[in-house]
Design a protein around this motif. Structure first.
Motif, PDB file in Angstrom:
ATOM      1  N   ILE A  19      -2.234  -8.124   8.670  1.00 20.33           N
ATOM      2  CA  ILE A  19      -1.238  -7.999   9.492  1.00 20.33           C
ATOM      3  C   ILE A  19      -0.586  -6.959   9.370  1.00 20.33           C
ATOM      4  CG2 ILE A  19      -0.851 -10.558   9.369  1.00 20.33           C
ATOM      5  CD1 ILE A  19       1.340 -10.133   7.125  1.00 20.33           C
ATOM      6  N   GLY A  20      -1.174  -5.884   8.538  1.00 21.71           N
ATOM      7  CA  GLY A  20      -0.481  -4.636   8.553  1.00 21.71           C
ATOM      8  C   GLY A  20      -1.358  -3.690   7.780  1.00 21.71           C
ATOM      9  N   ARG A  21      -0.854  -2.396   7.079  1.00 26.68           N
ATOM     10  CA  ARG A  21      -1.607  -1.709   5.992  1.00 26.68           C
ATOM     11  C   ARG A  21      -0.776  -1.572   4.903  1.00 26.68           C
ATOM     12  NH1 ARG A  21      -6.440  -1.632   7.594  1.00 26.68           N
ATOM     13  NH2 ARG A  21      -6.975   0.270   6.527  1.00 26.68           N
ATOM     14  N   ARG A  22       0.370  -2.170   4.623  1.00 26.60           N
ATOM     15  CA  ARG A  22       1.073  -1.822   3.511  1.00 26.60           C
ATOM     16  C   ARG A  22       0.573  -2.974   2.390  1.00 26.60           C
ATOM     17  NH1 ARG A  22       6.972  -2.300   4.835  1.00 26.60           N
ATOM     18  NH2 ARG A  22       6.724  -0.030   5.485  1.00 26.60           N
ATOM     19  N   PHE A  23       0.270  -2.210   1.170  1.00 19.64           N
ATOM     20  CA  PHE A  23      -0.410  -2.968   0.083  1.00 19.64           C
ATOM     21  C   PHE A  23       0.335  -2.781  -1.316  1.00 19.64           C
ATOM     22  CE2 PHE A  23      -3.082  -2.350  -3.605  1.00 19.64           C
ATOM     23  CZ  PHE A  23      -3.918  -3.203  -3.684  1.00 19.64           C
ATOM     24  N   VAL A  24       0.716  -3.596  -1.841  1.00 14.63           N
ATOM     25  CA  VAL A  24       1.459  -3.507  -3.265  1.00 14.63           C
ATOM     26  C   VAL A  24       0.593  -4.094  -4.481  1.00 14.63           C
ATOM     27  CG1 VAL A  24       2.414  -5.833  -3.070  1.00 14.63           C
ATOM     28  CG2 VAL A  24       3.666  -4.072  -4.287  1.00 14.63           C
ATOM     29  N   GLU A  25       0.447  -3.176  -5.433  1.00 13.17           N
ATOM     30  CA  GLU A  25      -0.282  -3.751  -6.699  1.00 13.17           C
ATOM     31  C   GLU A  25       0.799  -4.043  -7.538  1.00 13.17           C
ATOM     32  OE1 GLU A  25      -3.275  -2.348 -10.114  1.00 13.17           O
ATOM     33  OE2 GLU A  25      -2.445  -1.072  -8.648  1.00 13.17           O
ATOM     34  N   TRP A  26       0.711  -5.402  -8.167  1.00 10.62           N
ATOM     35  CA  TRP A  26       1.745  -5.876  -9.197  1.00 10.62           C
ATOM     36  C   TRP A  26       1.317  -5.532 -10.545  1.00 10.62           C
ATOM     37  CZ3 TRP A  26       2.157 -11.803  -7.275  1.00 10.62           C
ATOM     38  CH2 TRP A  26       2.946 -12.044  -6.382  1.00 10.62           C
ATOM     39  N   CYS A  29      -7.487   3.194  -5.515  1.00 10.13           N
ATOM     40  CA  CYS A  29      -8.853   2.793  -4.607  1.00 10.13           C
ATOM     41  C   CYS A  29      -8.245   2.213  -3.338  1.00 10.13           C
ATOM     42  CB  CYS A  29      -9.453   1.607  -5.397  1.00 10.13           C
ATOM     43  SG  CYS A  29     -10.414   2.111  -6.673  1.00 10.13           S
ATOM     44  N   ALA A  30      -7.127   1.669  -3.247  1.00  3.92           N
ATOM     45  CA  ALA A  30      -6.614   0.949  -2.026  1.00  3.92           C
ATOM     46  C   ALA A  30      -6.105   2.069  -0.838  1.00  3.92           C
ATOM     47  CB  ALA A  30      -5.302   0.137  -2.140  1.00  3.92           C
ATOM     48  N   ALA A  31      -5.475   3.143  -1.528  1.00  6.27           N
ATOM     49  CA  ALA A  31      -5.194   4.396  -1.057  1.00  6.27           C
ATOM     50  C   ALA A  31      -6.368   5.015  -0.426  1.00  6.27           C
ATOM     51  CB  ALA A  31      -4.247   5.320  -1.554  1.00  6.27           C
ATOM     52  N   HIS A  32      -7.512   5.188  -0.918  1.00  8.27           N
ATOM     53  CA  HIS A  32      -8.496   5.633  -0.525  1.00  8.27           C
ATOM     54  C   HIS A  32      -9.076   4.890   0.529  1.00  8.27           C
ATOM     55  CE1 HIS A  32     -12.448   8.032  -0.809  1.00  8.27           C
ATOM     56  NE2 HIS A  32     -13.150   6.679  -0.462  1.00  8.27           N
ATOM     57  N   LEU A  33      -9.137   3.690   0.672  1.00  9.50           N
ATOM     58  CA  LEU A  33      -9.572   2.943   1.878  1.00  9.50           C
ATOM     59  C   LEU A  33      -8.356   2.854   2.688  1.00  9.50           C
ATOM     60  CD1 LEU A  33     -11.051   0.007  -0.459  1.00  9.50           C
ATOM     61  CD2 LEU A  33     -12.278   1.498   0.809  1.00  9.50           C
ATOM     62  N   GLY A  34      -7.423   3.707   3.006  1.00 12.96           N
ATOM     63  CA  GLY A  34      -6.649   3.825   4.013  1.00 12.96           C
ATOM     64  C   GLY A  34      -5.459   2.984   4.157  1.00 12.96           C
ATOM     65  N   LEU A  35      -5.269   2.164   2.891  1.00 14.84           N
ATOM     66  CA  LEU A  35      -3.973   1.487   2.975  1.00 14.84           C
ATOM     67  C   LEU A  35      -2.754   2.142   2.545  1.00 14.84           C
ATOM     68  CD1 LEU A  35      -5.560  -1.692   0.974  1.00 14.84           C
ATOM     69  CD2 LEU A  35      -4.878  -1.390   3.629  1.00 14.84           C
ATOM     70  N   GLU A  49      14.420  -4.257  -4.481  1.00 15.97           N
ATOM     71  CA  GLU A  49      15.762  -3.770  -4.005  1.00 15.97           C
ATOM     72  C   GLU A  49      15.899  -2.254  -4.094  1.00 15.97           C
ATOM     73  OE1 GLU A  49      18.238  -5.623  -6.910  1.00 15.97           O
ATOM     74  OE2 GLU A  49      18.048  -7.604  -6.367  1.00 15.97           O
ATOM     75  N   SER A  50      15.264  -1.556  -4.926  1.00 14.47           N
ATOM     76  CA  SER A  50      14.874  -0.227  -4.924  1.00 14.47           C
ATOM     77  C   SER A  50      14.295   0.362  -3.902  1.00 14.47           C
ATOM     78  CB  SER A  50      14.491   0.412  -6.383  1.00 14.47           C
ATOM     79  OG  SER A  50      13.240  -0.041  -6.736  1.00 14.47           O
ATOM     80  N   LEU A  51      13.331  -0.365  -3.388  1.00 11.73           N
ATOM     81  CA  LEU A  51      12.256   0.026  -2.315  1.00 11.73           C
ATOM     82  C   LEU A  51      13.014  -0.188  -1.028  1.00 11.73           C
ATOM     83  CD1 LEU A  51       8.992  -1.040  -3.584  1.00 11.73           C
ATOM     84  CD2 LEU A  51       9.524   1.252  -3.066  1.00 11.73           C
ATOM     85  N   GLY A  52      13.894  -1.062  -0.963  1.00 16.55           N
ATOM     86  CA  GLY A  52      14.577  -1.585   0.322  1.00 16.55           C
ATOM     87  C   GLY A  52      13.531  -2.382   1.189  1.00 16.55           C
ATOM     88  N   LEU A  53      12.648  -3.126   0.401  1.00 18.75           N
ATOM     89  CA  LEU A  53      11.601  -3.898   1.050  1.00 18.75           C
ATOM     90  C   LEU A  53      11.740  -5.214   0.468  1.00 18.75           C
ATOM     91  CD1 LEU A  53       8.713  -1.342   0.983  1.00 18.75           C
ATOM     92  CD2 LEU A  53       9.903  -2.135   3.092  1.00 18.75           C
ATOM     93  N   ASP A  54      11.064  -6.254   1.076  1.00 18.15           N
ATOM     94  CA  ASP A  54      10.893  -7.536   0.683  1.00 18.15           C
ATOM     95  C   ASP A  54       9.299  -7.721   0.270  1.00 18.15           C
ATOM     96  OD1 ASP A  54      13.587  -8.282   0.331  1.00 18.15           O
ATOM     97  OD2 ASP A  54      13.476  -8.545   2.562  1.00 18.15           O
ATOM     98  N   LEU A  55       8.855  -8.953  -0.425  1.00 16.49           N
ATOM     99  CA  LEU A  55       7.510  -8.914  -0.338  1.00 16.49           C
ATOM    100  C   LEU A  55       7.013  -9.357   1.147  1.00 16.49           C
ATOM    101  CD1 LEU A  55       5.155  -9.308  -2.265  1.00 16.49           C
ATOM    102  CD2 LEU A  55       5.605 -11.690  -2.545  1.00 16.49           C
ATOM    103  N   ASP A  56       7.650  -9.702   1.747  1.00 16.14           N
ATOM    104  CA  ASP A  56       7.077 -10.262   3.085  1.00 16.14           C
ATOM    105  C   ASP A  56       6.799  -9.149   4.201  1.00 16.14           C
ATOM    106  OD1 ASP A  56       9.548  -9.909   4.025  1.00 16.14           O
ATOM    107  OD2 ASP A  56       9.986 -11.866   4.547  1.00 16.14           O
ATOM    108  N   ASP A  57       7.108  -7.850   3.447  1.00 23.01           N
ATOM    109  CA  ASP A  57       7.040  -6.549   4.343  1.00 23.01           C
ATOM    110  C   ASP A  57       5.666  -6.018   3.961  1.00 23.01           C
ATOM    111  OD1 ASP A  57       9.523  -6.152   5.632  1.00 23.01           O
ATOM    112  OD2 ASP A  57      10.246  -5.878   3.912  1.00 23.01           O
ATOM    113  N   PHE A  58       4.974  -6.955   3.013  1.00 28.65           N
ATOM    114  CA  PHE A  58       3.526  -6.303   2.630  1.00 28.65           C
ATOM    115  C   PHE A  58       2.372  -7.021   3.356  1.00 28.65           C
ATOM    116  CE2 PHE A  58       6.354  -4.656  -0.428  1.00 28.65           C
ATOM    117  CZ  PHE A  58       5.742  -3.232  -0.805  1.00 28.65           C
ATOM    118  N   ALA A  59       1.556  -6.420   3.583  1.00 27.09           N
ATOM    119  CA  ALA A  59       0.256  -7.227   4.250  1.00 27.09           C
ATOM    120  C   ALA A  59      -0.677  -7.468   3.247  1.00 27.09           C
ATOM    121  CB  ALA A  59      -0.615  -6.227   5.357  1.00 27.09           C
TER     122      ALA A  59
END
Length: 203
Positions: A68-75, A85-91, A150-160
């Protein structure tokens, strides 16, 4: 609810580019040196994954699954090798880490790999997610630091896509958090041990 996606058993035969394989090997050597130091306490919650296998699984996922998008987060990104690795793959990658000393190591990885990864010091759990845990002693709980979203100004549902390496016994908790807070259609990849990478889509 979460729908399990079967990753084929032969995914570990996928090509890992020589440059990536070399970078992973150098990073693993740094991890060994870091863990062998005697002059500071060990970080018990940091355990290295099989990074080549994760790269292969990520590569297969991006090739075969709709996102649903290209935004990726590693917990809990640690040395940020999966993030790299994810950035290398274009995320578009953000790595979240609660331990300052690991965040420094992650920054070294990102610099060495020359990839655009944003690393954030903070708690990867969305506000209120602790209430989903059946066991109050899970390692993912109890990080009394600023919430990363909160520091990012994002929510978890902003990530694909979310990646995590849950401690033994807390995989159900990570799934529950993802199911509660992630966007519909988002993907969760968990490394749960050797030859055990799990992939889910929220429906």
């Amino acid at each position: 609810m979460l729908h399990k996606i079967d990753i084929p058993s032969g995914v570990d035969s996928r090509l890992v580019p020589d440059a990536i394989a070399k970078s992973i090997e150098l990073a693993k050597q740094r991890i060994e040196t870091f863990q062998d130091r005697w002059d500071r306490p060990q970080i018990e919650q940091f355990v290295a994954a099989d990074y080549s296998h994760v790269f292969q699984a990520l590569d297969w996922t991006l090739e075969t699954q709709m996102t649903i998008g290209r935004r990726f987060v590693e917990w809990g990104c640690g040395f940020a090798i999966v993030s790299a690795c994810a950035a290398h793959l274009g995320l578009d990658v953000i790595g979240i880490e609660s331990e300052d000393v690991l965040l420094v190591q992650g920054q070294t990885t990102v610099k060495d790999w020359g990839v655009p990864v944003e690393l954030i010091h903070g708690n990867f759990l969305p506000p209120g997610a602790e209430s989903l845990a059946d066991d109050p002693m899970l390692p993912s709980l109890g990080h009394k630091i600023e919430n990363a979203y909160e520091s990012l100004g994002l929510d978890l549902d902003d990530f694909a896509m979310v990646y995590s390496y849950p401690w033994p016994g807390e995989d159900d908790f990570h799934e529950a958090v993802f199911d509660r807070y992630a966007a519909r259609g988002a993907l969760l990849m968990m490394f749960c041990g050797p030859n055990d990478i799990r992939l889910y889509r929220k429906s």
